[in-house]
Design a protein around this motif. Structure first.
Motif, PDB file in Angstrom:
ATOM      1  N   ASP A 133       9.266   6.544  11.512  1.00  0.00           N
ATOM      2  CA  ASP A 133       8.301   5.404  11.189  1.00  0.00           C
ATOM      3  C   ASP A 133       8.881   4.115  10.760  1.00  0.00           C
ATOM      4  OD1 ASP A 133       5.988   4.383   9.619  1.00  0.00           O
ATOM      5  OD2 ASP A 133       4.872   5.197  11.439  1.00  0.00           O
ATOM      6  N   PRO A 134       8.556   3.004  11.079  1.00  0.00           N
ATOM      7  CA  PRO A 134       9.012   1.872  10.438  1.00  0.00           C
ATOM      8  C   PRO A 134       8.716   1.676   9.019  1.00  0.00           C
ATOM      9  CG  PRO A 134       8.233   1.249  12.771  1.00  0.00           C
ATOM     10  CD  PRO A 134       7.849   2.549  12.293  1.00  0.00           C
ATOM     11  N   LEU A 135       7.411   2.078   8.662  1.00  0.00           N
ATOM     12  CA  LEU A 135       7.145   1.870   7.442  1.00  0.00           C
ATOM     13  C   LEU A 135       7.681   2.951   6.525  1.00  0.00           C
ATOM     14  CD1 LEU A 135       5.254   0.462   5.305  1.00  0.00           C
ATOM     15  CD2 LEU A 135       3.294   2.026   5.753  1.00  0.00           C
ATOM     16  N   HIS A 136       7.793   3.915   6.979  1.00  0.00           N
ATOM     17  CA  HIS A 136       8.402   5.297   6.142  1.00  0.00           C
ATOM     18  C   HIS A 136       9.931   4.938   5.819  1.00  0.00           C
ATOM     19  CE1 HIS A 136       9.833   9.752   6.103  1.00  0.00           C
ATOM     20  NE2 HIS A 136       9.742   9.299   4.989  1.00  0.00           N
ATOM     21  N   PHE A 137      10.634   4.411   6.971  1.00  0.00           N
ATOM     22  CA  PHE A 137      12.113   3.942   6.937  1.00  0.00           C
ATOM     23  C   PHE A 137      11.843   3.151   5.524  1.00  0.00           C
ATOM     24  CE2 PHE A 137      15.671   1.188   7.422  1.00  0.00           C
ATOM     25  CZ  PHE A 137      16.686   2.052   7.317  1.00  0.00           C
ATOM     26  N   ALA A 138      11.003   2.052   5.610  1.00  0.00           N
ATOM     27  CA  ALA A 138      11.318   1.013   4.596  1.00  0.00           C
ATOM     28  C   ALA A 138      10.976   1.390   3.127  1.00  0.00           C
ATOM     29  CB  ALA A 138       9.899  -0.033   4.845  1.00  0.00           C
ATOM     30  N   MET A 139      10.022   2.242   3.097  1.00  0.00           N
ATOM     31  CA  MET A 139       9.990   2.833   1.688  1.00  0.00           C
ATOM     32  C   MET A 139      11.308   3.553   1.300  1.00  0.00           C
ATOM     33  SD  MET A 139       7.350   1.377   0.606  1.00  0.00           S
ATOM     34  CE  MET A 139       7.755   2.270  -1.067  1.00  0.00           C
ATOM     35  N   VAL A 140      11.866   4.531   2.336  1.00  0.00           N
ATOM     36  CA  VAL A 140      12.804   5.165   2.085  1.00  0.00           C
ATOM     37  C   VAL A 140      14.151   4.310   1.331  1.00  0.00           C
ATOM     38  CG1 VAL A 140      14.890   6.501   2.938  1.00  0.00           C
ATOM     39  CG2 VAL A 140      12.445   7.286   3.416  1.00  0.00           C
ATOM     40  N   LEU A 169      11.745  14.203  -1.560  1.00  0.00           N
ATOM     41  CA  LEU A 169      10.356  14.224  -1.191  1.00  0.00           C
ATOM     42  C   LEU A 169       9.793  13.283  -0.362  1.00  0.00           C
ATOM     43  CD1 LEU A 169       8.802  16.000  -4.534  1.00  0.00           C
ATOM     44  CD2 LEU A 169       9.375  17.134  -2.486  1.00  0.00           C
ATOM     45  N   ILE A 170       9.967  12.260  -0.529  1.00  0.00           N
ATOM     46  CA  ILE A 170       9.505  10.981   0.172  1.00  0.00           C
ATOM     47  C   ILE A 170      10.120  11.137   1.700  1.00  0.00           C
ATOM     48  CG2 ILE A 170       9.571   8.426   0.340  1.00  0.00           C
ATOM     49  CD1 ILE A 170       7.786   9.573  -1.799  1.00  0.00           C
ATOM     50  N   ILE A 171      11.360  11.572   1.788  1.00  0.00           N
ATOM     51  CA  ILE A 171      12.055  11.697   3.122  1.00  0.00           C
ATOM     52  C   ILE A 171      11.260  12.699   3.687  1.00  0.00           C
ATOM     53  CG2 ILE A 171      14.302  12.269   4.287  1.00  0.00           C
ATOM     54  CD1 ILE A 171      15.708  10.918   1.910  1.00  0.00           C
ATOM     55  N   LEU A 172      11.080  14.083   3.020  1.00  0.00           N
ATOM     56  CA  LEU A 172      10.718  15.127   3.894  1.00  0.00           C
ATOM     57  C   LEU A 172       9.325  15.203   4.064  1.00  0.00           C
ATOM     58  CD1 LEU A 172      12.765  18.064   2.050  1.00  0.00           C
ATOM     59  CD2 LEU A 172      13.211  17.117   4.010  1.00  0.00           C
ATOM     60  N   PHE A 173       8.621  14.504   3.412  1.00  0.00           N
ATOM     61  CA  PHE A 173       6.949  14.194   3.621  1.00  0.00           C
ATOM     62  C   PHE A 173       6.535  12.775   3.905  1.00  0.00           C
ATOM     63  CE2 PHE A 173       8.234  17.974   1.122  1.00  0.00           C
ATOM     64  CZ  PHE A 173       7.429  18.865   1.767  1.00  0.00           C
ATOM     65  N   PRO A 174       6.837  12.462   4.988  1.00  0.00           N
ATOM     66  CA  PRO A 174       6.137  10.928   5.210  1.00  0.00           C
ATOM     67  C   PRO A 174       4.754  10.535   4.821  1.00  0.00           C
ATOM     68  CG  PRO A 174       7.504  11.842   7.343  1.00  0.00           C
ATOM     69  CD  PRO A 174       6.992  12.880   6.219  1.00  0.00           C
ATOM     70  N   GLN A 175       4.067  11.517   4.609  1.00  0.00           N
ATOM     71  CA  GLN A 175       2.518  11.466   4.493  1.00  0.00           C
ATOM     72  C   GLN A 175       2.311  10.793   2.933  1.00  0.00           C
ATOM     73  OE1 GLN A 175      -0.232  11.154   6.157  1.00  0.00           O
ATOM     74  NE2 GLN A 175       0.938  11.498   8.080  1.00  0.00           N
ATOM     75  N   ILE A 176       3.383  10.996   2.033  1.00  0.00           N
ATOM     76  CA  ILE A 176       3.451  10.488   0.901  1.00  0.00           C
ATOM     77  C   ILE A 176       3.496   8.822   0.894  1.00  0.00           C
ATOM     78  CG2 ILE A 176       4.567  10.277  -1.511  1.00  0.00           C
ATOM     79  CD1 ILE A 176       5.432  13.050  -0.909  1.00  0.00           C
ATOM     80  N   THR A 177       4.154   8.211   1.826  1.00  0.00           N
ATOM     81  CA  THR A 177       4.127   6.887   2.020  1.00  0.00           C
ATOM     82  C   THR A 177       3.201   6.436   2.972  1.00  0.00           C
ATOM     83  OG1 THR A 177       6.689   7.154   1.884  1.00  0.00           O
ATOM     84  CG2 THR A 177       6.018   5.315   3.041  1.00  0.00           C
ATOM     85  N   LEU A 178       2.687   7.135   4.035  1.00  0.00           N
ATOM     86  CA  LEU A 178       1.731   6.599   5.117  1.00  0.00           C
ATOM     87  C   LEU A 178       0.529   6.813   4.873  1.00  0.00           C
ATOM     88  CD1 LEU A 178       4.059   7.928   8.050  1.00  0.00           C
ATOM     89  CD2 LEU A 178       4.122   5.682   6.771  1.00  0.00           C
ATOM     90  N   ALA A 179       0.063   7.784   3.887  1.00  0.00           N
ATOM     91  CA  ALA A 179      -1.492   8.123   3.713  1.00  0.00           C
ATOM     92  C   ALA A 179      -2.143   6.904   3.381  1.00  0.00           C
ATOM     93  CB  ALA A 179      -1.516   9.166   2.584  1.00  0.00           C
ATOM     94  N   ILE A 180      -1.988   6.234   2.301  1.00  0.00           N
ATOM     95  CA  ILE A 180      -2.822   5.151   2.051  1.00  0.00           C
ATOM     96  C   ILE A 180      -2.884   4.108   2.939  1.00  0.00           C
ATOM     97  CG2 ILE A 180      -3.103   3.435   0.330  1.00  0.00           C
ATOM     98  CD1 ILE A 180      -2.386   5.046  -1.861  1.00  0.00           C
ATOM     99  N   PRO A 181      -1.507   3.412   3.638  1.00  0.00           N
ATOM    100  CA  PRO A 181      -1.684   2.544   4.593  1.00  0.00           C
ATOM    101  C   PRO A 181      -2.607   2.901   5.665  1.00  0.00           C
ATOM    102  CG  PRO A 181       0.514   2.655   3.871  1.00  0.00           C
ATOM    103  CD  PRO A 181      -0.210   3.651   3.028  1.00  0.00           C
ATOM    104  N   ARG A 182      -2.479   4.365   6.192  1.00  0.00           N
ATOM    105  CA  ARG A 182      -3.445   4.702   7.261  1.00  0.00           C
ATOM    106  C   ARG A 182      -4.700   4.629   6.830  1.00  0.00           C
ATOM    107  NH1 ARG A 182       0.592   9.495   9.901  1.00  0.00           N
ATOM    108  NH2 ARG A 182       1.988   7.882  10.931  1.00  0.00           N
ATOM    109  N   LEU A 183      -5.094   4.939   5.665  1.00  0.00           N
ATOM    110  CA  LEU A 183      -6.429   4.880   5.129  1.00  0.00           C
ATOM    111  C   LEU A 183      -7.143   3.610   5.328  1.00  0.00           C
ATOM    112  CD1 LEU A 183      -8.714   6.729   3.621  1.00  0.00           C
ATOM    113  CD2 LEU A 183      -7.616   5.835   1.513  1.00  0.00           C
ATOM    114  N   LEU A 220       0.807  -1.252   0.030  1.00  0.00           N
ATOM    115  CA  LEU A 220       0.089  -0.021  -0.153  1.00  0.00           C
ATOM    116  C   LEU A 220       0.921   1.058   0.102  1.00  0.00           C
ATOM    117  CD1 LEU A 220      -2.787  -1.096   2.723  1.00  0.00           C
ATOM    118  CD2 LEU A 220      -3.111  -0.623   0.318  1.00  0.00           C
ATOM    119  N   ALA A 221       1.929   1.268   0.725  1.00  0.00           N
ATOM    120  CA  ALA A 221       2.861   2.570   0.998  1.00  0.00           C
ATOM    121  C   ALA A 221       3.532   2.769  -0.408  1.00  0.00           C
ATOM    122  CB  ALA A 221       3.752   2.114   2.095  1.00  0.00           C
TER     123      ALA A 221
END
Length: 428
Positions: free
Chosen positions: A353-360, A409-423, A172-173
């Motif tokens: 955030d573990p998911l944010h780091f995974a995607m970075v 951008l992905i590093i500076l704005f975690p919501q790009i990664t986390l928005a859909i999983p949290r949804l 999802l991320a």
């Protein structure tokens, strides 16, 4: 122990030894010289690295991509993309980007994309008058979308290496970052095409043609929806989803009469060879990562980073830089297995955030697939397009800058990664 491990690893790497053997040789050298462990741990740890149910998804996703390619699904995606965006300035470049976005939902692999649809789009761009260097560079850059948009083989490997995030979360991320990467490359293609007068003058295909080609492309477009829908709906696990993708590919191929029994042995052999190469890397990387942990190198490195007190963002930027440098020399899958146990705890302790780091980490290593001197996608495109690697390397630099900007951008704005999983209820 760590000095021997890293020393032999770097030495073998500089000699041009394949990465799977590099990690195996370094691990064996430590066991022989140090003498703290019996040699029997080599096969034990290599087997333990492969003894994983989620890892079974890797050969299934590889086979599904090969079946889709052999079943001419790629051609359907190309026709649909050409009808949809071929009339825009730099049209064939946009087709290249769009096909890679679509195919990413099937293959999960940058190399599969580079050898398949990206290579076809590269030839089409060349025939349409684009310089070979630019066609090849754009094809290499778009191929890296493959491991970002789900399904993703790299995400499966990461999910096995780090228990704090699930494969479903990462699938999802990856949606928004993958689409953002595609959009950024499309904008870069538009600017470059306008500046150099590439790909103008093609007429709009018309809504009827778009609808007709879309109908033929539906079987391929449905693949990621089936996989994600089944996983999120609790119908099947990611591994079972990969098996479902194989069955679906077979059914579509036989129903459309683009697959025959006669070509199946060739497809199975090609998939088996690629799968065995990937799994060999996983097995040797497992013992290498275990020896790193035993030598206390991750703990010492983590303590050194923590002592710098950079804070959450500073630590993440530093780790991203280290990953980028590591990715210049090491292929993606072994890098995931080796770096995750070292860097993930550092990031978590800093509050990332573990998911944010995974995607970075995944996005960073994916970009590394088009960076010299090791960039495997560059070598695939160079071979397929018969273009010198140094010419391709120079041509991809502007596109590489765009990819690094997306990474930032992905590093500076975690919501790009986390928005859909949290949804979907993952995370806070």
């Amino acid at each position: 122990m760590s000095t021997i491990l890293i020393g032999v690893f770097v030495g073998a790497l500089l000699l041009g030894v394949p990465i799977a053997f590099v990690m195996g040789i370094a691990s064996l050298a430590v066991l022989l010289i140090d003498g703290s462990f019996p040699l029997v741990v080599v096969p034990q740890r290599m087997f333990n690295g492969l003894d994983s149910f989620p890892l079974m998804a890797v050969p299934f996703f590889i086979l599904a991509a090969d079946l889709m390619t052999a079943g001419r699904i790629t051609q359907a995606l190309l026709s649909f993309s050409r009808a949809l965006v071929g009339h825009i300035r730099g049209g064939m470049g946009h087709v290249n980007v769009l096909v890679s976005v679509f195919f990413a939902g099937i293959s999960g692999s940058a190399l599969a994309d580079a050898a398949g649809p990206s290579a076809i789009a590269m030839r089409m761009m060349n025939k349409a008058g684009y310089p070979m260097s630019y066609s090849a560079a754009l094809s290499a850059a778009t191929a890296t979308i493959g491991p970002i948009i789900p399904p993703s083989i790299i995400m499966v490997i990461y999910g096995i290496s780090e228990s704090r995030v699930s494969i479903a979360q990462m699938f999802l991320a990856g949606i928004l970052p993958g689409c953002l990467m595609g959009l950024a490359l499309a904008l870069a293609n538009l600017v470059i095409s306008r500046r150099n007068n590439y790909g103008g003058g093609q007429a709009f295909a018309g809504f009827r043609t778009i609808a007709k080609t879309a109908l033929k492309a539906i079987p391929a477009i449905l693949v990621p929806l089936i996989i994600l829908g089944g996983i999120l709906g609790g119908v099947f696990t990611p591994t079972e989803a990969a098996a479902v993708a194989v069955v679906y590919s077979l059914l579509v191929g036989f129903a459309q009469r683009t697959l025959t029994i006669g070509i199946l042995p060739q497809i199975l052999l090609r998939s088996a060879l690629l799968s065995s190469a990937v799994l060999m890397i996983v097995s040797t990387a497992s013992i290498f990562a275990w020896l790193l942990t035993v030598s206390q190198l991750p703990q010492d490195f983590g303590a050194a980073i923590a002592a710098l007190k950079f804070g959450e963002l500073g630590t993440l930027l530093l780790l991203a830089l280290l990953i980028l440098v590591f990715g210049l020399f090491i292929d993606t899958i072994p890098a995931v297995i080796v770096l995750t146990p070292i860097l993930a705890p550092i990031a978590f302790n800093a509050g990332v955030d573990p998911l944010h780091f995974a995607m970075v980490l995944i996005l960073n290593l994916t970009v590394g697939m088009v960076t010299p001197p090791v960039g495997p996608v560059l070598f695939v495109i160079s071979t397929v397009g018969r273009i010198r690697i140094e010419v391709l390397t120079r041509a991809i630099l502007p596109l590489l800058a765009v990819q690094l900007f997306v990474l930032l951008l992905i590093i500076l704005f975690p919501q790009i990664t986390l928005a859909i999983p949290r949804l979907f209820g993952y995370g806070g």
